[in-house]
Design a protein around this motif. Sequence first.
Motif, PDB file in Angstrom:
ATOM      1  N   LYS A  31       0.817  -1.209   0.000  1.00 15.68           N
ATOM      2  CA  LYS A  31       0.000   0.000   0.000  1.00 15.68           C
ATOM      3  C   LYS A  31       0.856   1.267   0.000  1.00 15.68           C
ATOM      4  CE  LYS A  31      -3.612  -2.624   0.309  1.00 15.68           C
ATOM      5  NZ  LYS A  31      -4.380  -2.912  -0.919  1.00 15.68           N
ATOM      6  N   THR A  32       2.137   1.131   0.323  1.00 11.07           N
ATOM      7  CA  THR A  32       3.034   2.285   0.272  1.00 11.07           C
ATOM      8  C   THR A  32       3.190   2.737  -1.176  1.00 11.07           C
ATOM      9  OG1 THR A  32       4.249   1.572   2.232  1.00 11.07           O
ATOM     10  CG2 THR A  32       5.371   3.112   0.765  1.00 11.07           C
ATOM     11  N   THR A  33       2.988   4.025  -1.398  1.00 15.84           N
ATOM     12  CA  THR A  33       3.038   4.565  -2.764  1.00 15.84           C
ATOM     13  C   THR A  33       4.226   5.502  -2.945  1.00 15.84           C
ATOM     14  OG1 THR A  33       1.594   6.423  -2.149  1.00 15.84           O
ATOM     15  CG2 THR A  33       0.533   4.423  -3.013  1.00 15.84           C
ATOM     16  N   ALA A  34       4.659   5.631  -4.184  1.00 12.72           N
ATOM     17  CA  ALA A  34       5.727   6.567  -4.549  1.00 12.72           C
ATOM     18  C   ALA A  34       5.285   7.305  -5.809  1.00 12.72           C
ATOM     19  CB  ALA A  34       7.031   5.817  -4.793  1.00 12.72           C
ATOM     20  N   VAL A  35       5.110   8.613  -5.675  1.00 11.43           N
ATOM     21  CA  VAL A  35       4.649   9.442  -6.786  1.00 11.43           C
ATOM     22  C   VAL A  35       5.768  10.390  -7.194  1.00 11.43           C
ATOM     23  CG1 VAL A  35       2.939  11.150  -7.540  1.00 11.43           C
ATOM     24  CG2 VAL A  35       2.263   9.310  -5.969  1.00 11.43           C
ATOM     25  N   LYS A  36       6.088  10.401  -8.471  1.00 11.31           N
ATOM     26  CA  LYS A  36       7.166  11.246  -8.971  1.00 11.31           C
ATOM     27  C   LYS A  36       6.696  12.690  -9.094  1.00 11.31           C
ATOM     28  CE  LYS A  36      10.602  11.401 -12.701  1.00 11.31           C
ATOM     29  NZ  LYS A  36      11.014  10.769 -13.981  1.00 11.31           N
ATOM     30  N   ARG A  37       7.446  13.592  -8.490  1.00 14.79           N
ATOM     31  CA  ARG A  37       7.166  15.025  -8.576  1.00 14.79           C
ATOM     32  C   ARG A  37       8.488  15.757  -8.810  1.00 14.79           C
ATOM     33  NH1 ARG A  37       3.127  15.838  -3.351  1.00 14.79           N
ATOM     34  NH2 ARG A  37       1.431  14.459  -4.107  1.00 14.79           N
ATOM     35  N   GLY A  38       8.678  16.168 -10.036  1.00 14.13           N
ATOM     36  CA  GLY A  38       9.919  16.859 -10.383  1.00 14.13           C
ATOM     37  C   GLY A  38      11.104  15.939 -10.231  1.00 14.13           C
ATOM     38  N   ASP A  39      12.079  16.357  -9.414  1.00 10.32           N
ATOM     39  CA  ASP A  39      13.297  15.566  -9.237  1.00 10.32           C
ATOM     40  C   ASP A  39      13.230  14.687  -7.987  1.00 10.32           C
ATOM     41  OD1 ASP A  39      13.379  17.537  -7.329  1.00 10.32           O
ATOM     42  OD2 ASP A  39      15.449  18.165  -7.758  1.00 10.32           O
ATOM     43  N   LYS A  40      12.011  14.464  -7.479  1.00  7.73           N
ATOM     44  CA  LYS A  40      11.837  13.635  -6.278  1.00  7.73           C
ATOM     45  C   LYS A  40      10.672  12.667  -6.464  1.00  7.73           C
ATOM     46  CE  LYS A  40      13.495  16.947  -2.782  1.00  7.73           C
ATOM     47  NZ  LYS A  40      13.881  18.036  -3.676  1.00  7.73           N
ATOM     48  N   TYR A  41      10.693  11.620  -5.646  1.00  7.57           N
ATOM     49  CA  TYR A  41       9.524  10.769  -5.447  1.00  7.57           C
ATOM     50  C   TYR A  41       8.978  11.072  -4.057  1.00  7.57           C
ATOM     51  CZ  TYR A  41      10.342   7.766  -9.524  1.00  7.57           C
ATOM     52  OH  TYR A  41      10.487   7.282 -10.809  1.00  7.57           O
ATOM     53  N   ILE A  42       7.667  11.108  -3.936  1.00  6.08           N
ATOM     54  CA  ILE A  42       7.020  11.338  -2.648  1.00  6.08           C
ATOM     55  C   ILE A  42       6.426  10.012  -2.188  1.00  6.08           C
ATOM     56  CG2 ILE A  42       5.348  12.683  -1.356  1.00  6.08           C
ATOM     57  CD1 ILE A  42       7.657  14.314  -2.602  1.00  6.08           C
ATOM     58  N   LEU A  43       6.944   9.502  -1.079  1.00  6.08           N
ATOM     59  CA  LEU A  43       6.518   8.201  -0.564  1.00  6.08           C
ATOM     60  C   LEU A  43       5.558   8.375   0.598  1.00  6.08           C
ATOM     61  CD1 LEU A  43       8.995   7.407  -2.286  1.00  6.08           C
ATOM     62  CD2 LEU A  43       9.549   5.706  -0.524  1.00  6.08           C
ATOM     63  N   ASN A  44       4.491   7.562   0.595  1.00  6.92           N
ATOM     64  CA  ASN A  44       3.523   7.548   1.691  1.00  6.92           C
ATOM     65  C   ASN A  44       3.146   6.114   2.016  1.00  6.92           C
ATOM     66  OD1 ASN A  44       2.426  10.387   2.501  1.00  6.92           O
ATOM     67  ND2 ASN A  44       2.655  10.473   0.270  1.00  6.92           N
ATOM     68  N   GLY A  45       3.202   5.804   3.304  1.00  4.35           N
ATOM     69  CA  GLY A  45       2.826   4.461   3.741  1.00  4.35           C
ATOM     70  C   GLY A  45       3.504   4.095   5.047  1.00  4.35           C
ATOM     71  N   THR A  46       3.201   2.893   5.524  1.00  8.70           N
ATOM     72  CA  THR A  46       3.764   2.400   6.777  1.00  8.70           C
ATOM     73  C   THR A  46       4.313   0.994   6.577  1.00  8.70           C
ATOM     74  OG1 THR A  46       2.186   3.684   8.094  1.00  8.70           O
ATOM     75  CG2 THR A  46       3.280   1.844   9.198  1.00  8.70           C
ATOM     76  N   LYS A  47       5.513   0.763   7.057  1.00  8.19           N
ATOM     77  CA  LYS A  47       6.115  -0.559   7.089  1.00  8.19           C
ATOM     78  C   LYS A  47       6.156  -1.029   8.535  1.00  8.19           C
ATOM     79  CE  LYS A  47       7.348  -0.319   2.652  1.00  8.19           C
ATOM     80  NZ  LYS A  47       6.853  -1.266   1.612  1.00  8.19           N
ATOM     81  N   HIS A  48       6.129  -2.349   8.744  1.00  8.59           N
ATOM     82  CA  HIS A  48       6.290  -2.826  10.124  1.00  8.59           C
ATOM     83  C   HIS A  48       7.140  -4.090  10.162  1.00  8.59           C
ATOM     84  CE1 HIS A  48       2.431  -5.583  10.326  1.00  8.59           C
ATOM     85  NE2 HIS A  48       3.170  -5.839   9.283  1.00  8.59           N
ATOM     86  N   TYR A  49       7.530  -4.456  11.413  1.00 11.62           N
ATOM     87  CA  TYR A  49       8.440  -5.575  11.655  1.00 11.62           C
ATOM     88  C   TYR A  49       9.784  -5.363  10.960  1.00 11.62           C
ATOM     89  CZ  TYR A  49       3.923  -7.869  12.667  1.00 11.62           C
ATOM     90  OH  TYR A  49       2.658  -8.182  13.124  1.00 11.62           O
ATOM     91  N   ILE A  50      10.263  -4.138  10.919  1.00 12.69           N
ATOM     92  CA  ILE A  50      11.498  -3.848  10.192  1.00 12.69           C
ATOM     93  C   ILE A  50      12.697  -4.036  11.119  1.00 12.69           C
ATOM     94  CG2 ILE A  50      12.750  -2.156   8.813  1.00 12.69           C
ATOM     95  CD1 ILE A  50      10.045  -3.241   7.630  1.00 12.69           C
ATOM     96  N   THR A  51      13.482  -5.063  10.821  1.00 14.93           N
ATOM     97  CA  THR A  51      14.673  -5.361  11.614  1.00 14.93           C
ATOM     98  C   THR A  51      15.694  -4.231  11.484  1.00 14.93           C
ATOM     99  OG1 THR A  51      14.338  -7.733  11.287  1.00 14.93           O
ATOM    100  CG2 THR A  51      16.545  -7.015  11.932  1.00 14.93           C
ATOM    101  N   ASN A  52      16.304  -3.862  12.607  1.00 14.55           N
ATOM    102  CA  ASN A  52      17.314  -2.794  12.683  1.00 14.55           C
ATOM    103  C   ASN A  52      16.712  -1.404  12.483  1.00 14.55           C
ATOM    104  OD1 ASN A  52      19.300  -4.681  13.088  1.00 14.55           O
ATOM    105  ND2 ASN A  52      20.234  -4.498  11.077  1.00 14.55           N
ATOM    106  N   ALA A  53      15.392  -1.276  12.541  1.00 10.41           N
ATOM    107  CA  ALA A  53      14.757   0.012  12.242  1.00 10.41           C
ATOM    108  C   ALA A  53      15.273   1.141  13.119  1.00 10.41           C
ATOM    109  CB  ALA A  53      13.236  -0.098  12.379  1.00 10.41           C
ATOM    110  N   THR A  54      15.487   0.875  14.396  1.00 10.93           N
ATOM    111  CA  THR A  54      15.900   1.946  15.302  1.00 10.93           C
ATOM    112  C   THR A  54      17.366   2.300  15.160  1.00 10.93           C
ATOM    113  OG1 THR A  54      16.290   0.333  17.071  1.00 10.93           O
ATOM    114  CG2 THR A  54      14.124   1.370  17.000  1.00 10.93           C
TER     115      THR A  54
END
Length: 383
Positions: free
Chosen positions: A138-161
């Motif tokens: 469900k995480t999305t990435a929309v291209k805007r100019g020279d960037k992508y804009i990402l929106n969403g949530t990930k979980h259970y990410i090892t080493n996240a902190t």
Amino acid sequence: MDFNFDEDIQMLKNSVRDFIQTEVEAVAMEIEREDRIPEHIIEMSKEMGLFGLSIPEEYGGLGIGMVGKCALYEEIGATHNGYTTLVGGHTGIGTVGIVEMGNEAQKQKYLPRLARGDSIGAFALTEPSAGSNATNLKTTAVKRGDKYILNGTKHYITNATEADIFTVMAVTDASKGAKGITSFIVEKDFPGFQVGAIEPKMGLHGSQSAEIILEDCEVPIENVLGKEGEGYVNALKILANGRAGLSARNLGSCQKLLDLSMQFTQEREQFGVPIIEHQAVAHMVSEMAVEIEALRSFTYRIAWMVDQGQKVIKEAAMLKLYGSEVYNRVADKAVQVHGGIGYISDYPIERFFRDARITRIYEGTSEIQKNIISSQLKKEYSL
């Protein structure tokens, strides 16, 4: 196939074994209680080059092949699995994407600091609705100019902190399904990136898993990893690459459990003799030893195939399945051999038993590995 290690690897293997036995094991119970890896252990790991195992020498790493890495992972696996996961998550799925699929600019920018351990790597695929079904992002990435804009949530990410650099999968074209997923290199300091709640776990204390939240997160276009639309394929390659290493870590834990069990069964007496003299106990440690030796042969065979550049999709899935199942069976027998002591948290057996359980789930469940194996078999046996 030749699994003999050259002199440099053998020397490093011996150094890692000494470090694990004298330094990490000394703080294993502290890691369990405090749920953190002591800073001096992390610094010593950096000095030994353990964060650069997967990174080529030209970028500051050790540039070790898969057989050599498995030799070291086996030593690292023989201690607290929280520490093992911190190092293994970084040197495995946390960095191999950039090594294998990054362009030269990306490699020059990120790999030297990852090799030094100045930055820690993490892999962000899993979402609340996308675990085994990795295409349901469900995480999305929309291209805007020279960037992508990402929106969403990930979980259970090892080493996240602990991580500074994340390989993140996001949907760039929902109409294309799996072919509409793209992978990105995301830094923790990018606007719109934040680490969410830490997820308390049954085991792997000292290895923090957490949410990451992307809220209008700005990612430069040059941080696309590989080509747009190849993120799902990239994710599969990254996960497959790490399966031999994960199996080697499981192997190291299994060997440690056998070592502890053999010591205990020769010291503990019942009915006037060491319990190793009782057939029921002797059979359990014998079964442990057989499964460990089979896992060792399987692990190094697949590692050798990786070093030869052979396709190992099916074999890597088999190894991940077998290695995690063996670890769980060996841990269960170790508890039984130790009896009541094996259930007491003041002793390491109980900890390994809890830590073993996640290996059948993370980096692809046992059921997903069976799906991969059967899919490859159908291709091989197609009429």
